[in-house]
Design an enzyme around this catalytic site. Structure first.
Site, mmCIF file in Angstrom:
data_model
loop_
_atom_site.group_PDB
_atom_site.id
_atom_site.type_symbol
_atom_site.label_atom_id
_atom_site.label_comp_id
_atom_site.label_asym_id
_atom_site.label_seq_id
_atom_site.Cartn_x
_atom_site.Cartn_y
_atom_site.Cartn_z
ATOM 1 C CG ASP A 102 3.094 -16.690 -4.164
ATOM 2 O OD1 ASP A 102 2.930 -16.663 -5.389
ATOM 3 O OD2 ASP A 102 2.920 -15.707 -3.420
ATOM 4 C CE LYS A 160 -1.545 -22.036 -7.044
ATOM 5 N NZ LYS A 160 -0.859 -21.232 -6.029
ATOM 6 N N GLY A 179 1.995 -16.351 -10.899
ATOM 7 C CA GLY A 179 3.348 -16.537 -11.407
ATOM 8 C C GLY A 179 3.826 -17.907 -10.995
ATOM 9 C CG HIS A 180 2.307 -21.184 -11.663
ATOM 10 N ND1 HIS A 180 1.241 -21.846 -12.202
ATOM 11 C CD2 HIS A 180 1.877 -20.649 -10.510
ATOM 12 C CE1 HIS A 180 0.199 -21.707 -11.396
ATOM 13 N NE2 HIS A 180 0.569 -20.985 -10.367
ATOM 14 C CD GLN A 210 -4.602 -15.810 -8.417
ATOM 15 O OE1 GLN A 210 -5.618 -16.275 -8.864
ATOM 16 N NE2 GLN A 210 -3.650 -15.355 -9.192
HETATM 17 P P1 IMP Z 1 -5.106 -9.216 -7.418
HETATM 18 O O1 IMP Z 1 -5.351 -10.654 -7.702
HETATM 19 O O2 IMP Z 1 -4.014 -8.607 -8.240
HETATM 20 O O3 IMP Z 1 -6.379 -8.404 -7.469
HETATM 21 O O4 IMP Z 1 -4.584 -9.082 -5.900
HETATM 22 C C1 IMP Z 1 -5.411 -9.406 -4.795
HETATM 23 C C2 IMP Z 1 -4.614 -10.085 -3.702
HETATM 24 O O5 IMP Z 1 -4.212 -11.377 -4.150
HETATM 25 C C3 IMP Z 1 -3.305 -9.383 -3.328
HETATM 26 O O6 IMP Z 1 -3.057 -9.587 -1.950
HETATM 27 C C4 IMP Z 1 -2.258 -10.103 -4.136
HETATM 28 O O7 IMP Z 1 -0.961 -10.013 -3.580
HETATM 29 C C5 IMP Z 1 -2.796 -11.517 -4.070
HETATM 30 N N1 IMP Z 1 -2.377 -12.359 -5.200
HETATM 31 C C6 IMP Z 1 -2.872 -12.354 -6.451
HETATM 32 N N2 IMP Z 1 -2.266 -13.287 -7.199
HETATM 33 C C7 IMP Z 1 -1.395 -13.911 -6.399
HETATM 34 C C8 IMP Z 1 -0.504 -15.017 -6.602
HETATM 35 O O8 IMP Z 1 -0.399 -15.623 -7.661
HETATM 36 N N3 IMP Z 1 0.249 -15.368 -5.513
HETATM 37 C C9 IMP Z 1 0.128 -14.752 -4.315
HETATM 38 N N4 IMP Z 1 -0.707 -13.734 -4.086
HETATM 39 C C10 IMP Z 1 -1.463 -13.326 -5.120
#
Ligand code: IMP
Length: 427
Positions: free
Chosen positions: A13, A16, A40-41, A223
């Protein structure tokens, strides 16, 4: 050729999407290489706002080719919905290519994601986005995953679906969950397969051809480094490699294809989901930052946790990714704060350290060593150059540059494309 990677230096977040969209203007190809619709962008231009989860932010640039690489996990239903959302908005011609080696997220992966979290004690829950990301990568590593190339072939898809449900339905029965019917999933998902089939290719070949033709390629990380499966704050991480090292593996290009790595950081820190976060604080200032920075998840809507800028985290990201430039985002959100703190090191058991401990049990014991800097009150949202910034904002950016040893390449003073100041051109 040029190969520029945009990576998150923190826990995702960082903004990017905005930088990718900005750099995409000069890129011939824009490539997502890992993750899925957990990302999410938000892209904002001409008073329109789009939330993208799977499709690269370059989709708004008419001549650019947008690639979903082999390292991604793709929910076909979410992809079709995103394509429809774009059609209703601004985009009609999709210059999109999807790797035949990427893996498919199916409804049972989403149930498994929830089930694994449900079975953990509260303090051990990862706080995933519940999009089925982890279980799909697990299937990939267990060699039972369904790849896009198989998904678009009805015979192969049905056969693998049958095998997987034969296994997972036993697990669902054991845990009192609803079992899935092969026919039901097959009938619904074969329609999505038909819609995405025209976009499916061997993207490794396509990218290598682009490289041979001296094209400019932009790699859009999702991420962030601290969520990397290997180099992040394990086990509170995602299941892929969002770092520059993830690019070759997840695209089919060689490591030499990377010419620059742009690290993206907020002017402060946020985290969504569980896991330790050394500079986190919760008071009126945090609420102010959360409100003015609109710090709520694009994918889940969860309020983001807030902290001061942590340069131990940034130096870790520099080492892992080989950053050649830094973009500091949301600088305007700090306007009006009397003073700003920057974490310059950690104390662990009374020892000063400059790294992130591998074990989360040690990371939890780390306390931040802060430096305090004066804030500024001037509105900076219309600033178009570094020189126009108030003295204290300049000083803050300079200090970040000194503490990270990475050149400041961009700073951002608002959500719009126009509120982006470039100091070093990479693309
Ligand atoms: P997952 O990717 O859904 O398995 O989540 C694993 C961890 O990564 C969790 O703490 C999520 O909140 C975090 N996470 C996954 N995608 C994002 C993102 O795009 N932005 C921020 N945190 C993310």
């Amino acid at each position: 050729m040029k190969g520029v990677v945009v990576v998150g230096t923190q826990w995702g977040d960082e903004g990017k999407g905005k930088i990718t969209d900005f750099l995409a203007e000069k890129a011939d190809l824009i490539v997502r290489f890992q993750g899925g619709n957990n990302a999410g962008h938000t892209i904002q231009f001409n008073n329109k706002k789009f939330a993208l989860h799977l499709i690269p932010s370059g989709i708004f640039r008419k001549d650019a080719v947008n690639v979903l690489g082999n390292g991604m996990v793709i929910n076909p239903k979410a992809l079709v919905e995103e394509l429809e959302m774009l059609q209703e908005g601004a985009v009609n011609d999709f210059n999109l290519v999807i790797s035949n080696r990427a893996h498919i997220i199916l409804p049972y992966h989403i149930v498994l994601d929830g089930l694994f979290e449900e079975l953990k004690e509260d303090s051990k829950k990862v706080g995933t986005t519940k999009k089925g990301i982890g279980p799909t990568y697990t299937d990939k590593a267990s060699r039972i995953g369904i790849r896009v190339g198989e998904f678009i072939d009805e015979t192969l898809f049905k056969d693998k679906l049958k095998d997987n449900l034969n296994y997972y339905n036993k697990l669902f029965k054991l845990f009192g969950k609803k079992e899935y019917s092969v026919e039901e999933i097959f009938e619904e998902y074969k329609e999505f397969a038909k819609k995405i089939k025209p976009f499916v290719k061997d993207t490794g070949l396509l990218l290598n051809k682009a490289k041979d033709n001296n094209k400019k390629i932009l790699f859009e990380g999702a991420q962030g480094t601290q969520l990397c499966l290997d180099h992040g704050t394990y086990p509170f991480v995602t299941s892929s490699s969002p770092t520059a090292a993830g690019v070759p593996l997840n695209t089919g290009l060689s490591p030499q294809s990377i010419t620059d790595v742009m690290g993206i950081t907020k002017a402060y820190t946020t985290r969504v989901g569980s896991g330790n976060f050394v500079t986190e604080f919760e008071d009126e200032t945090a609420t102010k930052i959360r409100t003015s920075g609109n710090e709520f998840g694009t994918t889940t809507g969860r309020p983001r946790r807030i902290g001061w800028l942590d340069t131990v985290v940034l130096r870790h990201a520099k080492r892992v990714n080989g950053l050649t430039g830094l973009s500091v985002m949301l600088l305007d959100v700090l306007t009006g704060l009397e003073e700003l703190k920057i974490c310059i090191a950690y104390k662990l058991d009374n020892k000063t350290i400059d790294y992130i401990p591998a074990n989360i049990s040690d990371y939890k014991k780390c306390v931040p060593v802060y430096e305090t800097m004066p804030g500024w009150n001037e509105d900076i949202t219309n600033v178009t150059s570094y020189e126009e910034l108030p003295k204290n904002a300049k000083q803050y950016l300079k200090r970040i540059e000194q503490l990270t040893g990475v050149d400041l390449a961009i700073f951002s003073v608002g959500p719009d494309r126009t509120q982006t100041v470039v100091l070093k051109n990479m693309m």
